[in-house]
Design a protein around this motif. Structure first.
Motif, PDB file in Angstrom:
ATOM      1  N   ASP A  36      -1.625  -2.976  56.151  1.00  0.00           N
ATOM      2  CA  ASP A  36      -0.280  -3.457  55.829  1.00  0.00           C
ATOM      3  C   ASP A  36      -0.032  -3.513  54.323  1.00  0.00           C
ATOM      4  OD1 ASP A  36       0.231  -3.653  58.522  1.00  0.00           O
ATOM      5  OD2 ASP A  36       0.154  -5.849  58.589  1.00  0.00           O
ATOM      6  N   VAL A  37      -1.095  -3.562  53.522  1.00  0.00           N
ATOM      7  CA  VAL A  37      -0.898  -3.598  52.067  1.00  0.00           C
ATOM      8  C   VAL A  37      -0.147  -2.369  51.582  1.00  0.00           C
ATOM      9  CG1 VAL A  37      -2.898  -5.076  51.647  1.00  0.00           C
ATOM     10  CG2 VAL A  37      -3.152  -2.578  51.508  1.00  0.00           C
ATOM     11  N   PHE A  38      -0.262  -1.261  52.287  1.00  0.00           N
ATOM     12  CA  PHE A  38       0.422  -0.037  51.862  1.00  0.00           C
ATOM     13  C   PHE A  38       1.945  -0.149  51.976  1.00  0.00           C
ATOM     14  CE2 PHE A  38      -3.866   1.562  52.363  1.00  0.00           C
ATOM     15  CZ  PHE A  38      -3.982   2.380  51.246  1.00  0.00           C
ATOM     16  N   ALA A  43       7.309  -1.220  46.180  1.00  0.00           N
ATOM     17  CA  ALA A  43       7.668  -2.382  45.364  1.00  0.00           C
ATOM     18  C   ALA A  43       6.667  -2.561  44.221  1.00  0.00           C
ATOM     19  CB  ALA A  43       7.729  -3.636  46.223  1.00  0.00           C
ATOM     20  N   MET A  44       5.395  -2.310  44.492  1.00  0.00           N
ATOM     21  CA  MET A  44       4.362  -2.413  43.458  1.00  0.00           C
ATOM     22  C   MET A  44       4.628  -1.384  42.354  1.00  0.00           C
ATOM     23  SD  MET A  44       0.216  -1.952  43.894  1.00  0.00           S
ATOM     24  CE  MET A  44      -0.039  -3.383  44.927  1.00  0.00           C
ATOM     25  N   ARG A  45       4.973  -0.186  42.775  1.00  0.00           N
ATOM     26  CA  ARG A  45       5.250   0.887  41.816  1.00  0.00           C
ATOM     27  C   ARG A  45       6.484   0.550  40.966  1.00  0.00           C
ATOM     28  NH1 ARG A  45       2.617   5.199  42.679  1.00  0.00           N
ATOM     29  NH2 ARG A  45       2.701   5.156  44.933  1.00  0.00           N
ATOM     30  N   ASP A  46       7.538   0.026  41.607  1.00  0.00           N
ATOM     31  CA  ASP A  46       8.753  -0.347  40.883  1.00  0.00           C
ATOM     32  C   ASP A  46       8.517  -1.489  39.899  1.00  0.00           C
ATOM     33  OD1 ASP A  46      10.140   1.580  42.300  1.00  0.00           O
ATOM     34  OD2 ASP A  46      11.052   0.157  43.707  1.00  0.00           O
ATOM     35  N   SER A  47       7.744  -2.479  40.311  1.00  0.00           N
ATOM     36  CA  SER A  47       7.542  -3.675  39.485  1.00  0.00           C
ATOM     37  C   SER A  47       6.426  -3.541  38.457  1.00  0.00           C
ATOM     38  CB  SER A  47       7.241  -4.884  40.375  1.00  0.00           C
ATOM     39  OG  SER A  47       8.344  -5.165  41.196  1.00  0.00           O
ATOM     40  N   TYR A  48       5.381  -2.796  38.791  1.00  0.00           N
ATOM     41  CA  TYR A  48       4.196  -2.770  37.932  1.00  0.00           C
ATOM     42  C   TYR A  48       3.804  -1.383  37.440  1.00  0.00           C
ATOM     43  CZ  TYR A  48       3.827  -7.524  39.576  1.00  0.00           C
ATOM     44  OH  TYR A  48       4.105  -8.835  39.862  1.00  0.00           O
ATOM     45  N   GLY A  49       4.519  -0.359  37.888  1.00  0.00           N
ATOM     46  CA  GLY A  49       4.261   0.988  37.398  1.00  0.00           C
ATOM     47  C   GLY A  49       3.079   1.698  38.037  1.00  0.00           C
ATOM     48  N   TYR A 129      -8.634  -2.825  40.272  1.00  0.00           N
ATOM     49  CA  TYR A 129      -8.254  -2.402  41.612  1.00  0.00           C
ATOM     50  C   TYR A 129      -6.820  -2.812  41.894  1.00  0.00           C
ATOM     51  CZ  TYR A 129     -13.292  -1.861  42.150  1.00  0.00           C
ATOM     52  OH  TYR A 129     -14.601  -1.484  41.988  1.00  0.00           O
ATOM     53  N   ASP A 130      -6.113  -1.961  42.612  1.00  0.00           N
ATOM     54  CA  ASP A 130      -4.752  -2.276  43.031  1.00  0.00           C
ATOM     55  C   ASP A 130      -4.765  -3.197  44.247  1.00  0.00           C
ATOM     56  OD1 ASP A 130      -3.648  -0.497  41.041  1.00  0.00           O
ATOM     57  OD2 ASP A 130      -4.411   1.117  42.311  1.00  0.00           O
ATOM     58  N   VAL A 131      -5.824  -3.072  45.053  1.00  0.00           N
ATOM     59  CA  VAL A 131      -6.000  -3.910  46.236  1.00  0.00           C
ATOM     60  C   VAL A 131      -7.468  -4.298  46.344  1.00  0.00           C
ATOM     61  CG1 VAL A 131      -5.932  -3.986  48.772  1.00  0.00           C
ATOM     62  CG2 VAL A 131      -4.094  -2.858  47.531  1.00  0.00           C
ATOM     63  N   GLY A 132      -7.687  -5.539  46.698  1.00  0.00           N
ATOM     64  CA  GLY A 132      -9.013  -6.017  47.077  1.00  0.00           C
ATOM     65  C   GLY A 132      -8.915  -6.542  48.492  1.00  0.00           C
ATOM     66  N   ALA A 133      -9.930  -6.296  49.290  1.00  0.00           N
ATOM     67  CA  ALA A 133      -9.937  -6.781  50.670  1.00  0.00           C
ATOM     68  C   ALA A 133     -11.332  -7.302  50.986  1.00  0.00           C
ATOM     69  CB  ALA A 133      -9.548  -5.670  51.643  1.00  0.00           C
ATOM     70  N   SER A 134     -11.388  -8.398  51.726  1.00  0.00           N
ATOM     71  CA  SER A 134     -12.680  -8.979  52.083  1.00  0.00           C
ATOM     72  C   SER A 134     -12.883  -8.923  53.589  1.00  0.00           C
ATOM     73  CB  SER A 134     -12.773 -10.424  51.606  1.00  0.00           C
ATOM     74  OG  SER A 134     -14.037 -10.958  51.975  1.00  0.00           O
ATOM     75  N   ASP A 135     -13.998  -8.334  53.974  1.00  0.00           N
ATOM     76  CA  ASP A 135     -14.420  -8.313  55.370  1.00  0.00           C
ATOM     77  C   ASP A 135     -15.857  -8.826  55.432  1.00  0.00           C
ATOM     78  OD1 ASP A 135     -14.248  -7.886  58.109  1.00  0.00           O
ATOM     79  OD2 ASP A 135     -14.850  -5.794  57.971  1.00  0.00           O
ATOM     80  N   CYS A 136     -16.130  -9.850  54.634  1.00  0.00           N
ATOM     81  CA  CYS A 136     -17.471 -10.439  54.566  1.00  0.00           C
ATOM     82  C   CYS A 136     -17.520 -11.691  55.432  1.00  0.00           C
ATOM     83  CB  CYS A 136     -17.816 -10.830  53.134  1.00  0.00           C
ATOM     84  SG  CYS A 136     -17.994  -9.443  52.012  1.00  0.00           S
ATOM     85  N   PHE A 137     -18.492 -11.726  56.315  1.00  0.00           N
ATOM     86  CA  PHE A 137     -18.685 -12.913  57.123  1.00  0.00           C
ATOM     87  C   PHE A 137     -20.125 -12.949  57.594  1.00  0.00           C
ATOM     88  CE2 PHE A 137     -16.892  -9.481  59.602  1.00  0.00           C
ATOM     89  CZ  PHE A 137     -17.715  -9.394  60.707  1.00  0.00           C
ATOM     90  N   GLY A 138     -20.589 -14.139  57.868  1.00  0.00           N
ATOM     91  CA  GLY A 138     -21.917 -14.339  58.438  1.00  0.00           C
ATOM     92  C   GLY A 138     -21.750 -14.962  59.798  1.00  0.00           C
ATOM     93  N   GLY A 139     -22.007 -14.200  60.830  1.00  0.00           N
ATOM     94  CA  GLY A 139     -21.711 -14.678  62.179  1.00  0.00           C
ATOM     95  C   GLY A 139     -20.210 -14.743  62.350  1.00  0.00           C
ATOM     96  N   VAL A 140     -19.697 -15.902  62.676  1.00  0.00           N
ATOM     97  CA  VAL A 140     -18.255 -16.056  62.859  1.00  0.00           C
ATOM     98  C   VAL A 140     -17.609 -16.768  61.677  1.00  0.00           C
ATOM     99  CG1 VAL A 140     -18.372 -15.995  65.372  1.00  0.00           C
ATOM    100  CG2 VAL A 140     -18.571 -18.184  64.201  1.00  0.00           C
ATOM    101  N   GLY A 162      -0.106  -7.136  39.473  1.00  0.00           N
ATOM    102  CA  GLY A 162       0.576  -6.969  40.748  1.00  0.00           C
ATOM    103  C   GLY A 162      -0.346  -6.646  41.907  1.00  0.00           C
ATOM    104  N   GLY A 163      -1.656  -6.657  41.666  1.00  0.00           N
ATOM    105  CA  GLY A 163      -2.620  -6.333  42.707  1.00  0.00           C
ATOM    106  C   GLY A 163      -2.614  -7.348  43.834  1.00  0.00           C
ATOM    107  N   ILE A 164      -3.080  -6.923  44.983  1.00  0.00           N
ATOM    108  CA  ILE A 164      -3.058  -7.729  46.206  1.00  0.00           C
ATOM    109  C   ILE A 164      -4.475  -7.963  46.688  1.00  0.00           C
ATOM    110  CG2 ILE A 164      -2.371  -7.748  48.645  1.00  0.00           C
ATOM    111  CD1 ILE A 164      -0.083  -5.854  47.812  1.00  0.00           C
ATOM    112  N   TYR A 165      -4.764  -9.163  47.173  1.00  0.00           N
ATOM    113  CA  TYR A 165      -6.052  -9.473  47.782  1.00  0.00           C
ATOM    114  C   TYR A 165      -5.807  -9.866  49.229  1.00  0.00           C
ATOM    115  CZ  TYR A 165     -10.647 -11.636  48.456  1.00  0.00           C
ATOM    116  OH  TYR A 165     -11.904 -11.960  48.928  1.00  0.00           O
TER     117      TYR A 165
END
Length: 166
Positions: A36-38, A43-49, A129-140, A162-165
């Motif tokens: 969904d970040v895409f 808007a990111m391009r318009d606001s932050y180049g 980075y323009d986007v950072g995403a976390s998929d780190c977990f231990g168990g649940v 303007g980057g997104i996490y």
């Protein structure tokens, strides 16, 4: 009805992949939600180049989201930080990471490191980075070292304006 392969660690599902032609399609819906970040790119391009040219993924596992993102979006790069080299080896053998690397080449960089440590290094470096995403977990549970104010400050320092996490 499609065949899937699941990575189970400590009794918990860590990742899954379809076997066959759908190898790059995510099995779990939350991987598609990262995409969904895409929707913010114009808007990111318009606001932050800039749009989404570089993404940081914390946690590789079976590389489900990197496969989906890199095969579905041309022209951007992804750095994936995976703590466990053995998990990366399994991903290459059983979860089509080798196929992804063959197809996207230098657009994917696999980094074997602990995510919090990598953030510390990346936050003082020149790589943003323009986007950072976390998929780190231990168990649940999410990885506690990444669920602190200090960790989020490090994440912010790795992001371009303007980057997104996610």
């Amino acid at each position: 009805g499609a065949e899937v392969r699941v990575l189970v660690q400590g009794g918990v599902y860590q990742s899954a992949t379809y076997v066959g032609e759908r190898w790059a399609e995510p099995v779990f819906a939350y991987y598609r939600a990262f995409d969904d970040v895409f929707e913010t790119e114009d808007a990111m391009r318009d606001s932050y180049g800039h749009g989404i040219d570089r993404m940081l993924m914390l946690g590789g596992g079976g590389f489900a989201y990197p496969k989906f993102a890199l095969m579905g979006h041309e022209g951007f790069e992804m750095d994936v930080v995976e703590y466990d080299a053995e998990v990366t080896r399994l991903a290459r053998r059983w979860f089509f990471l080798d196929e992804l690397e063959r197809r996207v080449g230098m657009r994917l960089r696999v980094i074997t490191a602990e995510a919090r440590s990598y953030l510390g290094v990346a936050s003082v470096g020149h790589r943003r980075y323009d986007v950072g995403a976390s998929d780190c977990f231990g168990g649940v549970e999410p990885v506690r070292e990444l669920a602190t104010v200090e960790a989020l400050r490090l994440v912010k320092k790795t992001l371009a304006p303007g980057g997104i996490y996610a």
